[in-house]
Enzyme design. Sequence first.
Site: not given
Ligand code: UD1
Ligand code: CA
Length: 465
Positions: A8, A15, A77, A169, A350
């Site tokens: 992902l 942030r 998400g 998680n 160089k």
């Molecule tokens: C997520 C998990 C959380 C876990 C944590 C671990 C979910 C809902 N929550 O939260 O349970 O403890 O990771 O680090 O999954 N991303 C996408 N598309 C989106 C949203 C996010 O590709 O629409 C990717 C982001 O780039 C990132 C990853 O998914 O690499 C995680 O997303 P992030 O928003 O960081 O999730 P957390 O709030 O950290």
């Molecule tokens: Ca994260």
Amino acid sequence: MRMLGIVLAAGQGKRMKSKLYKVLHPVCGKPMVGHVLDVLDSVRVDRKVVIVGHGAEEVKSYVGDRAEFALQAEQLGTGHAVLMAKPLLEQEEGVTVVICGDTPLIRSDSLETMIRLHREQGAAATLMSAELGVPQGYGRIVRNEQGHVVRIVEQKDCSPDQDAIREINAGTYCFDNRKLFAALAKVKNDNAQKEYYFTDVVGILREQGETVLAYCTNDESEWIGVNDRVALSEAEKYMRERINRKHMTNGVTIVDPANTYIEKDVEIGADTVLHPGTILRGKTVVGEDCVIGPNCELTDTAVAAGVQIKHSVLSEADVGQGCTVGPFAYLRPGAKLAGNVKIGDFVEIKNAFLDEGAKVSHLSYIGDAHVGKNVNVGCGAITVNYDGFNKHKTVIGDDAFIGSNVNLVAPVTIGKGAFVVAGSTITIDVAENDMAIARERQDNKPGYAEKLRARFKAAKENKSK
Ligand code: UD1
Ligand code: CA
């Protein structure tokens, strides 16, 4: 059994407050998504799909042909993100690893163990969890009285009881591929963030009576998800320690590991000593029995065995066996030293080859040159390689002697065994074993210093009157 991987990497990473997309932020010199792909490679996945969205072009160009891509045009998400891989993967039978692009510290042996557990137990889903003192920001693992995983609740959706749960998680999972995509279709966005949470898949599978397992890691760092720069610095610190420990285990002495920075793909031979302030970057390879540092920065540089380098910067250089470099030398791209070459203080090299035993001991610039065996380049001698438009080559034959403060105006060739007298500006080729002198002849005027002083003194007195 087929192994599939989904990364992902479509989020913006708000942030981070950065122009750089989150998964491209480097940890120990390598973008986070690169670390995650390394882990997937280490468990030998057959297909990897990276979900891209924010900065899709940048992420794709970094990842290149290491993976396939699925575009998540709108970031609804993590569940929605995984859904984007459906057209590519839904027909596959096998185990699918889903991993967040912002968890660079996941270790391959943990993932390996988790996959083994998943297979042995015939689970539909297995997730990686960790017990944290401060679980702030992570999804919580909810278990029933029997201790079975029931679901994952995101922090923002937690009841006070759930908020107190310390098992979190880590964002790395494996699934039965078919069951994953079937369950994913049922994920809704009725939660605090109005997002499709991937984590809901766990609860959905569980409600269907499927086996859901958690593999709890006891590594103090591997669960770190990098959401902001504070976590980035923590990830960096843990990764650095991990890398340094690996080299020490392999026989490298690191005098001060807290002050030694080695990027992930660097290789170092046994019995090499790294002094404080050593930074080894990119594809740098250091041989055995070297002494590097204090204060050296080597990028994409090859160093053979038995080399000593102090207080120097080397970039895309190639240093042969037994050379000494520094203090305060600068080796730029294309600097190539054969064995036992000596590069001393304030020397810049160089795009130049220096053959066996050549010495450039002090205050020189050698660019676009070929320097033969055992050539001695005197203090302050330089190649004049640039005329404002083009670069030109200097060739110095074996055993030649270049005196101090010589300018070799390229293109120019100095023959084997030739002798160039100190202070010469050489514009014409010098043949083998010739001596070249190219400077004004000296004229000594006996006693003239006295006269000069008298004259200057008189002039000064006149002025002050
Ligand atoms: C997520 C998990 C959380 C876990 C944590 C671990 C979910 C809902 N929550 O939260 O349970 O403890 O990771 O680090 O999954 N991303 C996408 N598309 C989106 C949203 C996010 O590709 O629409 C990717 C982001 O780039 C990132 C990853 O998914 O690499 C995680 O997303 P992030 O928003 O960081 O999730 P957390 O709030 O950290
Ligand atoms: Ca994260």
